[in-house]
Design an enzyme around this catalytic site. Sequence first.
Site, PDB file in Angstrom:
ATOM      1  N   LYS A  24       0.841  -1.210   0.000  1.00 33.37           N
ATOM      2  CA  LYS A  24       0.000   0.000   0.000  1.00 33.37           C
ATOM      3  C   LYS A  24       0.871   1.253   0.000  1.00 33.37           C
ATOM      4  CE  LYS A  24      -1.848   1.791   3.994  1.00 33.37           C
ATOM      5  NZ  LYS A  24      -1.729   3.249   4.203  1.00 33.37           N
ATOM      6  N   ASN A  25       1.765   1.343   0.963  1.00 33.44           N
ATOM      7  CA  ASN A  25       2.484   2.612   1.120  1.00 33.44           C
ATOM      8  C   ASN A  25       3.510   2.844   0.014  1.00 33.44           C
ATOM      9  OD1 ASN A  25       0.872   3.228   3.255  1.00 33.44           O
ATOM     10  ND2 ASN A  25       2.350   2.615   4.825  1.00 33.44           N
ATOM     11  N   ARG A  96      -4.191   9.894   3.476  1.00 33.30           N
ATOM     12  CA  ARG A  96      -2.941  10.496   3.932  1.00 33.30           C
ATOM     13  C   ARG A  96      -2.028  10.842   2.748  1.00 33.30           C
ATOM     14  NH1 ARG A  96      -1.657  13.450   7.815  1.00 33.30           N
ATOM     15  NH2 ARG A  96       0.578  13.667   7.972  1.00 33.30           N
ATOM     16  N   CYS A 120      -5.571   8.004   8.678  1.00 38.26           N
ATOM     17  CA  CYS A 120      -5.962   7.451   9.976  1.00 38.26           C
ATOM     18  C   CYS A 120      -5.647   8.421  11.103  1.00 38.26           C
ATOM     19  CB  CYS A 120      -5.216   6.140  10.213  1.00 38.26           C
ATOM     20  SG  CYS A 120      -5.831   4.807   9.180  1.00 38.26           S
ATOM     21  N   ARG A 125       0.339  14.119  13.328  1.00 41.19           N
ATOM     22  CA  ARG A 125       0.771  13.962  11.938  1.00 41.19           C
ATOM     23  C   ARG A 125       1.011  15.284  11.186  1.00 41.19           C
ATOM     24  NH1 ARG A 125      -2.079   8.717   9.332  1.00 41.19           N
ATOM     25  NH2 ARG A 125       0.018   8.476   8.513  1.00 41.19           N
ATOM     26  N   PRO A 126       1.902  16.141  11.707  1.00 40.07           N
ATOM     27  CA  PRO A 126       2.210  17.382  10.977  1.00 40.07           C
ATOM     28  C   PRO A 126       2.990  17.103   9.692  1.00 40.07           C
ATOM     29  CG  PRO A 126       3.669  17.134  12.866  1.00 40.07           C
ATOM     30  CD  PRO A 126       2.710  15.977  12.918  1.00 40.07           C
ATOM     31  N   ASP A 128       5.396  19.562   8.649  1.00 43.63           N
ATOM     32  CA  ASP A 128       6.399  20.630   8.651  1.00 43.63           C
ATOM     33  C   ASP A 128       7.710  20.207   7.977  1.00 43.63           C
ATOM     34  OD1 ASP A 128       6.357  18.981  11.122  1.00 43.63           O
ATOM     35  OD2 ASP A 128       8.237  20.023  11.531  1.00 43.63           O
ATOM     36  N   GLN A 129       8.088  18.935   8.109  1.00 44.03           N
ATOM     37  CA  GLN A 129       9.358  18.493   7.521  1.00 44.03           C
ATOM     38  C   GLN A 129       9.268  18.414   5.993  1.00 44.03           C
ATOM     39  OE1 GLN A 129      12.262  18.121   9.483  1.00 44.03           O
ATOM     40  NE2 GLN A 129      10.779  19.125  10.833  1.00 44.03           N
ATOM     41  N   ASP A 307       3.293   0.243  12.253  1.00 45.72           N
ATOM     42  CA  ASP A 307       2.110  -0.315  11.594  1.00 45.72           C
ATOM     43  C   ASP A 307       1.833  -1.762  12.019  1.00 45.72           C
ATOM     44  OD1 ASP A 307       1.880   2.073  10.285  1.00 45.72           O
ATOM     45  OD2 ASP A 307       2.712   1.364   8.394  1.00 45.72           O
ATOM     46  N   ILE A 329       6.302   6.320  17.652  1.00 47.28           N
ATOM     47  CA  ILE A 329       6.118   7.092  16.413  1.00 47.28           C
ATOM     48  C   ILE A 329       4.850   7.948  16.456  1.00 47.28           C
ATOM     49  CG2 ILE A 329       6.027   6.994  13.872  1.00 47.28           C
ATOM     50  CD1 ILE A 329       8.608   5.759  14.912  1.00 47.28           C
ATOM     51  N   ARG A 399      -9.083   0.111   3.332  1.00 43.04           N
ATOM     52  CA  ARG A 399      -8.130   1.118   2.840  1.00 43.04           C
ATOM     53  C   ARG A 399      -6.788   0.496   2.505  1.00 43.04           C
ATOM     54  NH1 ARG A 399      -8.122   6.450   6.685  1.00 43.04           N
ATOM     55  NH2 ARG A 399     -10.093   7.282   5.957  1.00 43.04           N
TER      56      ARG A 399
HETATM   57  N1  EPU Z   1       6.346  14.007  11.591  1.00 39.57           N
HETATM   58  C1  EPU Z   1       6.578  15.318  11.921  1.00 39.57           C
HETATM   59  N2  EPU Z   1       6.671  16.223  10.894  1.00 39.57           N
HETATM   60  C2  EPU Z   1       6.559  15.870   9.595  1.00 39.57           C
HETATM   61  C3  EPU Z   1       6.331  14.517   9.273  1.00 39.57           C
HETATM   62  C4  EPU Z   1       6.239  13.599  10.293  1.00 39.57           C
HETATM   63  O1  EPU Z   1       6.674  15.678  13.083  1.00 39.57           O
HETATM   64  O2  EPU Z   1       6.643  16.745   8.724  1.00 39.57           O
HETATM   65  C5  EPU Z   1       6.249  13.012  12.655  1.00 39.57           C
HETATM   66  C6  EPU Z   1       4.900  12.306  12.682  1.00 39.57           C
HETATM   67  O3  EPU Z   1       3.941  13.025  13.426  1.00 39.57           O
HETATM   68  C7  EPU Z   1       5.262  10.990  13.326  1.00 39.57           C
HETATM   69  C8  EPU Z   1       6.670  10.711  12.800  1.00 39.57           C
HETATM   70  O4  EPU Z   1       7.184  11.997  12.381  1.00 39.57           O
HETATM   71  O5  EPU Z   1       5.309  11.134  14.713  1.00 39.57           O
HETATM   72  C9  EPU Z   1       6.771   9.771  11.640  1.00 39.57           C
HETATM   73  O6  EPU Z   1       5.838  10.128  10.649  1.00 39.57           O
HETATM   74  P1  EPU Z   1       6.053   9.738   9.113  1.00 39.57           P
HETATM   75  O7  EPU Z   1       6.156  10.989   8.341  1.00 39.57           O
HETATM   76  O8  EPU Z   1       7.145   8.746   9.009  1.00 39.57           O
HETATM   77  O9  EPU Z   1       4.675   9.028   8.794  1.00 39.57           O
HETATM   78  P2  EPU Z   1       3.657   9.300   7.626  1.00 39.57           P
HETATM   79  O10 EPU Z   1       4.382   9.641   6.371  1.00 39.57           O
HETATM   80  O11 EPU Z   1       2.557  10.190   8.083  1.00 39.57           O
HETATM   81  C10 EPU Z   1       3.749   6.831   6.791  1.00 39.57           C
HETATM   82  C11 EPU Z   1       2.750   5.752   6.482  1.00 39.57           C
HETATM   83  C12 EPU Z   1       2.114   5.267   7.778  1.00 39.57           C
HETATM   84  C13 EPU Z   1       3.211   4.751   8.695  1.00 39.57           C
HETATM   85  C14 EPU Z   1       4.291   5.815   8.909  1.00 39.57           C
HETATM   86  C15 EPU Z   1       5.475   5.322   9.710  1.00 39.57           C
HETATM   87  C16 EPU Z   1       1.932   6.298   4.283  1.00 39.57           C
HETATM   88  C17 EPU Z   1       0.839   6.834   3.439  1.00 39.57           C
HETATM   89  N3  EPU Z   1       1.727   6.293   5.597  1.00 39.57           N
HETATM   90  O12 EPU Z   1       3.024   7.865   7.438  1.00 39.57           O
HETATM   91  O13 EPU Z   1       1.256   4.217   7.425  1.00 39.57           O
HETATM   92  O14 EPU Z   1       2.659   4.405   9.944  1.00 39.57           O
HETATM   93  O15 EPU Z   1       4.764   6.276   7.634  1.00 39.57           O
HETATM   94  O16 EPU Z   1       6.051   4.225   9.126  1.00 39.57           O
HETATM   95  O17 EPU Z   1       2.967   5.858   3.787  1.00 39.57           O
HETATM   96  C18 EPU Z   1      -0.526   2.747   7.783  1.00 39.57           C
HETATM   97  O18 EPU Z   1      -0.170   2.182   6.729  1.00 39.57           O
HETATM   98  O19 EPU Z   1      -1.400   2.268   8.561  1.00 39.57           O
HETATM   99  C19 EPU Z   1       0.095   4.001   8.134  1.00 39.57           C
HETATM  100  C20 EPU Z   1      -0.406   4.819   9.057  1.00 39.57           C
END
Ligand code: EPU
Length: 427
Positions: A24-25, A96, A120, A125-126, A128-129, A307, A329, A399
């Site tokens: 999926k991801n 997302r 979800c 889930r900001p 900013d990065q 996950d 996380i 999903r």
């Molecule tokens: N974070 C920040 N700032 C940012 C981005 C992230 O503070 O700009 C924080 C997040 O709040 C979190 C951590 O950094 O605490 C890691 O977040 P990450 O960006 O890695 O997660 P994501 O991109 O929102 C993806 C997957 C998630 C999976 C996470 C971690 C997709 C679409 N989603 O989310 O998948 O849990 O990486 O591996 O790829 C799922 O499949 O059920 C799912 C939630």
Amino acid sequence: MDAYKLLITGGAPLIGETYVSGGKNTSVAVISATLLSDEPCTLENLPDIEDVHVLIDIMRELGARVDFDPAARRMTVDPRSLNSYRVPYRQSQRMRASYYMLGALLGRCGQAEVGYPGGCSIGARPVDQHLKAFRAMGAEVEERGAIISAKGELTGAPVYFDRITVGGTINAMLAAAKAEGTTILYNAAKEPHVVDLANFLNSMGCRVRGAGTDTVRVTGKKYLHGSVYTVIPDQIETGTLMIAAAATRGDVIIRGCIPAHMESLTAKLLEMGVAVSDMDDAIRVRTVRGHRAVNIKTQEYPGFPTDLQQPMSALLTRANGDSVVIETIFESRFKHLNEMQRMGAHVRILDQTALIEGVPELYGAPVTATDLRAGAALVIAGLMAKGTTEIYEPGYIERGYEHIEEKLRALGADIRREPVEAASSPL
Ligand code: EPU
């Protein structure tokens, strides 16, 4: 509220062979990347899941020509007809990964306007990065209410992520793929889907090096050619099936997976006393004795994936002894355990730590899925429990898991759907 609920009568060991669908991801990242191409692309092994369909809707609304054959798991995307760089909030909220439209459209059109992403609700889930990376490459980024807009001719630049982010790493790679010069991403995520996206970008003529390490270098190419690419199997689905096999004290061979991606889970299952054997592209999971309790701390890849924390902590509710699960996380990823208390699980949750006291039995009860992996965890709970578990809001599971009911039923699970009457509620 979903129009149907899942009914699972537990107790049957899962026995037999099954297969893993495309990731999926990784799919949502690679599909987004096709927008960067100057020629049509074909993707193979895509899963037929809700998130893929939502992304197709979004890309069609942007003017791309997308043909998806779910039975063949093949999609062709012709991005040359793209005529918009705007993804309205109503669409971006549906998933997302709509955040990847920012990197992809900025890279292709030099301009993007995308509503804040949905997905979800497992924490703040900001993004900013992601925005920091775009700014480092020269984009002007503005956040106006629910809309993020970014504009500018991008040039390669160093980007240091303050924390490891999968979405941020992928979005920066998308934006950098057509930029002038080399972007260097420091403290990058190392997940298999980051490597998969790098391989896809390279197959279109971009130059990405270092994916899978914490420093990724992307040298952009103005013209990216078409490509035929097969996405990797879903490691979270693989892990969910492994945990389900262990939870039912079954014996399952999971085909079409990449065992090397599963090492953190395999190590934990072995520690619990589960027999796990790796083959080239398959894993066999058997339970020969009871399960020992183990401690889990989620981490970025190659650590234990967040996950899989939810399915794994469901399994631990019936282990022999006490387990400590630390979720590092996301702030809010234990909702399935609250639901499982109704099934007899003994759990105490203190912020991002769950203390699980294993119990000999769980009992079927009405429970509600609150997110994708919570839904998967409740399916596992239902498979382990005595009696029948009713899972409300199972749409979350669709999903991200392709044909999960059929796959489990083929392994011997008693799982079925029933319509939900308008007036009924889980409790
Ligand atoms: N974070 C920040 N700032 C940012 C981005 C992230 O503070 O700009 C924080 C997040 O709040 C979190 C951590 O950094 O605490 C890691 O977040 P990450 O960006 O890695 O997660 P994501 O991109 O929102 C993806 C997957 C998630 C999976 C996470 C971690 C997709 C679409 N989603 O989310 O998948 O849990 O990486 O591996 O790829 C799922 O499949 O059920 C799912 C939630």
